[in-house]
Design a protein around this motif. Structure first.
Motif, PDB file in Angstrom:
ATOM      1  N   GLY A  26       0.803  -1.207   0.000  1.00 42.33           N
ATOM      2  CA  GLY A  26       0.000   0.000   0.000  1.00 42.33           C
ATOM      3  C   GLY A  26       0.846   1.272   0.000  1.00 42.33           C
ATOM      4  O   GLY A  26       2.080   1.229  -0.052  1.00 42.33           O
ATOM      5  N   TYR A  27       0.149   2.404   0.060  1.00 43.45           N
ATOM      6  CA  TYR A  27       0.817   3.710   0.062  1.00 43.45           C
ATOM      7  C   TYR A  27       0.904   4.246   1.486  1.00 43.45           C
ATOM      8  O   TYR A  27      -0.016   4.086   2.289  1.00 43.45           O
ATOM      9  N   ALA A  28       2.031   4.880   1.782  1.00 44.37           N
ATOM     10  CA  ALA A  28       2.248   5.524   3.079  1.00 44.37           C
ATOM     11  C   ALA A  28       3.107   6.761   2.851  1.00 44.37           C
ATOM     12  O   ALA A  28       3.600   6.998   1.734  1.00 44.37           O
ATOM     13  N   ALA A  29       3.308   7.538   3.897  1.00 45.83           N
ATOM     14  CA  ALA A  29       4.067   8.786   3.775  1.00 45.83           C
ATOM     15  C   ALA A  29       5.429   8.540   3.139  1.00 45.83           C
ATOM     16  O   ALA A  29       6.117   7.577   3.461  1.00 45.83           O
ATOM     17  N   CYS A  30       5.797   9.424   2.229  1.00 46.96           N
ATOM     18  CA  CYS A  30       7.063   9.300   1.503  1.00 46.96           C
ATOM     19  C   CYS A  30       8.230   9.512   2.464  1.00 46.96           C
ATOM     20  O   CYS A  30       8.247  10.485   3.233  1.00 46.96           O
ATOM     21  N   HIS A  31       9.212   8.621   2.399  1.00 47.37           N
ATOM     22  CA  HIS A  31      10.319   8.679   3.357  1.00 47.37           C
ATOM     23  C   HIS A  31      11.306   9.805   3.048  1.00 47.37           C
ATOM     24  O   HIS A  31      12.072  10.216   3.914  1.00 47.37           O
ATOM     25  N   ASP A  32      11.311  10.292   1.813  1.00 44.87           N
ATOM     26  CA  ASP A  32      12.195  11.419   1.454  1.00 44.87           C
ATOM     27  C   ASP A  32      11.406  12.449   0.657  1.00 44.87           C
ATOM     28  O   ASP A  32      11.793  12.858  -0.432  1.00 44.87           O
ATOM     29  N   ALA A  33      10.292  12.876   1.248  1.00 43.91           N
ATOM     30  CA  ALA A  33       9.352  13.754   0.547  1.00 43.91           C
ATOM     31  C   ALA A  33       9.991  15.050   0.075  1.00 43.91           C
ATOM     32  O   ALA A  33       9.745  15.500  -1.056  1.00 43.91           O
ATOM     33  N   GLU A  34      10.823  15.662   0.898  1.00 39.25           N
ATOM     34  CA  GLU A  34      11.416  16.948   0.513  1.00 39.25           C
ATOM     35  C   GLU A  34      12.233  16.812  -0.771  1.00 39.25           C
ATOM     36  O   GLU A  34      12.160  17.666  -1.658  1.00 39.25           O
ATOM     37  N   ARG A  35      13.007  15.745  -0.859  1.00 40.89           N
ATOM     38  CA  ARG A  35      13.833  15.544  -2.057  1.00 40.89           C
ATOM     39  C   ARG A  35      12.961  15.337  -3.289  1.00 40.89           C
ATOM     40  O   ARG A  35      13.225  15.913  -4.357  1.00 40.89           O
ATOM     41  N   VAL A  36      11.908  14.524  -3.155  1.00 42.41           N
ATOM     42  CA  VAL A  36      11.039  14.228  -4.292  1.00 42.41           C
ATOM     43  C   VAL A  36      10.307  15.487  -4.752  1.00 42.41           C
ATOM     44  O   VAL A  36      10.201  15.765  -5.955  1.00 42.41           O
ATOM     45  N   ILE A  37       9.800  16.254  -3.799  1.00 42.46           N
ATOM     46  CA  ILE A  37       9.074  17.488  -4.140  1.00 42.46           C
ATOM     47  C   ILE A  37      10.005  18.478  -4.826  1.00 42.46           C
ATOM     48  O   ILE A  37       9.639  19.110  -5.828  1.00 42.46           O
ATOM     49  N   GLU A  38      11.213  18.601  -4.315  1.00 40.69           N
ATOM     50  CA  GLU A  38      12.181  19.525  -4.918  1.00 40.69           C
ATOM     51  C   GLU A  38      12.541  19.083  -6.336  1.00 40.69           C
ATOM     52  O   GLU A  38      12.630  19.901  -7.259  1.00 40.69           O
ATOM     53  N   ALA A  39      12.736  17.764  -6.520  1.00 42.63           N
ATOM     54  CA  ALA A  39      13.095  17.249  -7.849  1.00 42.63           C
ATOM     55  C   ALA A  39      11.953  17.426  -8.844  1.00 42.63           C
ATOM     56  O   ALA A  39      12.183  17.676 -10.029  1.00 42.63           O
ATOM     57  N   ALA A  40      10.714  17.315  -8.373  1.00 47.20           N
ATOM     58  CA  ALA A  40       9.559  17.457  -9.271  1.00 47.20           C
ATOM     59  C   ALA A  40       9.416  18.893  -9.759  1.00 47.20           C
ATOM     60  O   ALA A  40       8.959  19.133 -10.881  1.00 47.20           O
ATOM     61  N   ALA A  41       9.798  19.859  -8.923  1.00 46.79           N
ATOM     62  CA  ALA A  41       9.732  21.287  -9.270  1.00 46.79           C
ATOM     63  C   ALA A  41       8.359  21.657  -9.842  1.00 46.79           C
ATOM     64  O   ALA A  41       8.243  22.396 -10.820  1.00 46.79           O
ATOM     65  N   TYR A  42       7.320  21.134  -9.219  1.00 50.80           N
ATOM     66  CA  TYR A  42       5.960  21.342  -9.707  1.00 50.80           C
ATOM     67  C   TYR A  42       5.419  22.679  -9.188  1.00 50.80           C
ATOM     68  O   TYR A  42       5.507  22.979  -7.995  1.00 50.80           O
ATOM     69  N   GLU A  43       4.880  23.471 -10.111  1.00 50.71           N
ATOM     70  CA  GLU A  43       4.285  24.763  -9.756  1.00 50.71           C
ATOM     71  C   GLU A  43       2.773  24.655  -9.948  1.00 50.71           C
ATOM     72  O   GLU A  43       2.269  24.767 -11.073  1.00 50.71           O
ATOM     73  N   PRO A  44       2.025  24.425  -8.879  1.00 51.34           N
ATOM     74  CA  PRO A  44       0.578  24.171  -9.035  1.00 51.34           C
ATOM     75  C   PRO A  44      -0.182  25.319  -9.676  1.00 51.34           C
ATOM     76  O   PRO A  44      -1.151  25.087 -10.409  1.00 51.34           O
TER      77      PRO A  44
END
Length: 667
Positions: free
Chosen positions: A596-614
């Protein structure tokens, strides 16, 4: 025939599942020659890709009669990449035969299948195959089954012959124990009941390739099966969708009540959309060949033509809606269409996804890319081949990445307003977190005095018609309940599309608020893992597990081998099986199961790499459009609640009502 049953054969890859199915059909007189997987002529691997690869990819069926029992045999995929197809197939089964290779014993995927069989309550027989190859011995294998699967895994031959193992069986059930103490043995009827109640799992052994133990298996399962009771009114469940030789759409169904007739009108829903269609042909398949039938009674399985809307897992007639599947894709790939028109490629992939709900296809408007979500590299290769064979499309894929999802950790209120000149709609929603694995749920608490039922239905139809993206990485949201709390239409200017725009913006505005207060959460897929290594390698295993962010129990020792059990982020363990083989010189084994899905263990790195601008993702705009002096103007998402026309009053709320068939006016 006095009894009938749908029996599925399941196993981990290379356990000899299809070979056993061929042997059963041959011994029952249904086929004249046993096909071989290696030779590409097996009776049940009917697809060309299956024959080329020597693996079962799609479930297939055949029929056989043995004694007084009519058996509809279903061969389910064994490769882990196609375990979603195997899981859907379980919904059609009355009984299952779980094949375990004597030379391999219980594998990680065997335990995954076992848990799925338990989840769906499928009575199960076990066939220990390849007993002619080198193995630890029947007693050791039975002990392993008892330890790894259930203490109800007992020798079938002794059970049926009244052997001493009956005393072990009697200890599993209070009524059986009383019978054993009085009569000194258990009747076949009692054994059958215990099998049906999943207290007893008779274990047979033999070699399917050498026709050893196959007759005993047929005799045993037919003796221990019992006829089921079915609903009197028509009910059925779709467990597979495929294409016939002429491209016709086939819906494979298990009839669970009443009778299914050719030319019968069937009604159902696809999301919020109701449909009604007529079944054309009813086909009874036996391998590649089929016979037309006028009707199929409850308990039977068949393929029907004419149903353009059904998808695997759909319930028809009086059949209740089922649970969401356990298995889900964890990888995402970017499609490289090459010289082909990207819209033609998207249409072809959408058709494949219509047949397999676990094949996720999405169009990223912001990047103008097609993204494909699936289980693994082998499934990707099969999709590539199907696109070439069926559609004449030769495409490639960028290396796969992890399929992330997003959710929220606290409730937020979302507001969307759409009012360019001569248009009007406003929607208020409450977004709340749900337990892991819940998906996205929709409902309403709005009073019809505040917002007419027709407008409520329209707003929720719009909410349910698409996947909604989160605001951290642009990944799909999950485990969220979206509730309509209020809204407004204009008697003169509101059109259907206005509510679509207002609803989309309300969801997005709520998610932006969640991000603002730190309640937006990035999720990643996790695997349950079992790592077995020689004792001298346990230090390396522990070091690796810690490095990968795994959560695990202290290692256990069995002889000179160590076992580590826990869960690990899927992103960290992609190629780790190769590392295990290398550092243990081939003596270590890694078993993985989707947890299943659970909180990302390295969320900050993934979010920074995605560079998504909502706010730059224009098709998913969080801002609203208001009107002043005859012209529309944009209001930023953070100012929308203050500018909204409706002030939601919780004292007017009605009890929460799900956006289901009854809500939309279709019982």
């Amino acid at each position: 025939m006095s009894k009938q049953a749908v029996v599925g054969i399941l196993a981990h890859v290379d356990a000899g599942k299809t070979t056993l199915a061929e042997a059963m059909l041959f011994n029952a007189g249904r086929i004249r020659k046993r096909g071989r997987v290696d030779d590409g002529d097996s009776h049940l691997d009917t697809n060309e890709i299956e024959r080329e690869r020597g693996i079962t990819i799609f479930s297939s069926q055949a029929v056989l009669d043995h004694g007084d029992t009519h058996v509809m045999l279903v061969d389910a995929p064994g490769h882990v990449d196609f375990s979603a197809e195997a899981e859907r197939t379980l919904r059609a089964l009355d009984y299952a035969i779980l094949v375990v290779g004597a030379n391999d014993g219980v594998q990680g995927h065997t335990e995954t299948l076992w848990r799925l069989l338990a989840r769906y309550g499928i009575p199960t027989f076990i066939f220990i195959n390849k007993i002619d190859l080198e193995n630890p011995g029947r007693d050791v294998l039975l002990a392993q089954l008892g330890q790894r699967l259930s203490e109800g895994c007992l020798d079938a031959n002794e059970l049926l012959a009244g052997g001493t193992v009956q005393e072990d069986a009697a200890a599993l059930d209070e009524a059986a124990l009383e019978e054993f103490l009085e009569a000194g043995e258990l009747s076949v009827a009692t054994l059958s009941r215990m099998v049906a109640e999943r207290k007893l799992f008779p274990c047979f052994a033999g070699s399917a390739l050498k026709d050893q133990g196959v007759d005993e298996l047929l005799d045993g399962i037919c003796a221990l099966m019992r006829e089921q009771a079915w609903l009197p009114e028509f009910a059925a469940r779709v467990y597979r969708v495929s294409r016939g030789d002429r491209g016709e759409r086939l819906a494979w169904v298990k009839v669970t009540g009443g009778t299914l007739h050719a030319k019968q009108m069937i009604g159902g829903r696809s999301g919020a959309e109701a449909w009604e269609q007529k079944i054309d042909q009813v086909r009874i398949y036996n391998g590649e060949k089929y016979e037309l039938a006028q009707e199929v009674a409850a308990g039977g399985i068949c393929a029907v033509t004419g149903l353009a809307h059904v998808r695997p897992g759909d319930a028809l007639g009086a059949e209740p809606a089922g649970d969401a599947p356990v298995i889900a894709p964890v990888l995402t790939y970017t499609v490289l269409p090459g010289e082909h028109d990207v819209h033609a490629v998207f249409k072809a992939l959408t058709e494949l996804a219509d047949e397999d709900p676990m094949l996720g296809v999405s169009w990223n408007t912001h990047l103008e890319q097609i993204h494909l979500q699936l289980m693994g590299a082998v499934q990707l290769e099969v999709v590539q081949q199907v696109l070439a064979d069926r559609f004449g499309l030769s495409i490639a894929f960028e290396p796969g990445g992890i399929l992330y999802k997003e959710t929220i950790s606290q409730p937020v209120e979302g507001v969307g307003h759409f009012e360019p000149l001569r248009h009007y709609a406003e929607v208020h929603l409450r977004l709340e977190p749900l337990p892991a694995g819940s998906g996205v749920q929709f409902g309403t608490v709005a009073s019809t005095d505040e917002l007419d039922l027709n407008w409520q239905r329209l707003a929720l139809t719009n909410a349910m018609e698409r996947d909604h993206l989160g605001v951290l990485t642009g990944s799909p949201i999950t485990d969220v309940r979206i509730t309509l709390t209020g809204g407004r239409a204009h008697a003169k200017h509101t059109e259907g599309g206005d509510f679509r725009q207002a609803t989309y913006r309300a969801i997005r505005q709520g998610l932006m608020q969640a991000r603002e207060v730190g309640a937006a959460v990035l999720l990643e897929p996790w695997y349950r893992f079992e790592l077995e290594v020689p004792g001298e390698c346990v230090g390396r295993a522990l070091s690796d597990a810690t490095r990968m962010g795994a959560e695990y129990e202290p290692p256990t020792m069995a002889g000179d081998r160590a076992k580590l059990v826990g869960r690990v982020p899927a992103s960290e363990v992609q190629d780790y099986a190769l590392e295990v083989a290398a550092y243990t010189s081939g003596r270590g084994h890694l078993y993985l199961e989707f947890a299943g899905y659970a909180a990302c263990h390295d969320a900050e790195r993934v979010i920074e790499a995605a560079a998504y601008e909502p706010e730059a993702d224009l098709p998913n705009a969080p801002d609203s459009v208001f009107c002043s002096h005859g012209a529309g103007y944009t209001v930023k998402w953070y100012d929308v609640p203050a500018a909204a026309h409706v002030k939601v009053d919780s004292s007017t709320f009605r009890p929460w009502r799900a956006a289901d068939a009854e809500f939309f006016g279709h019982m």
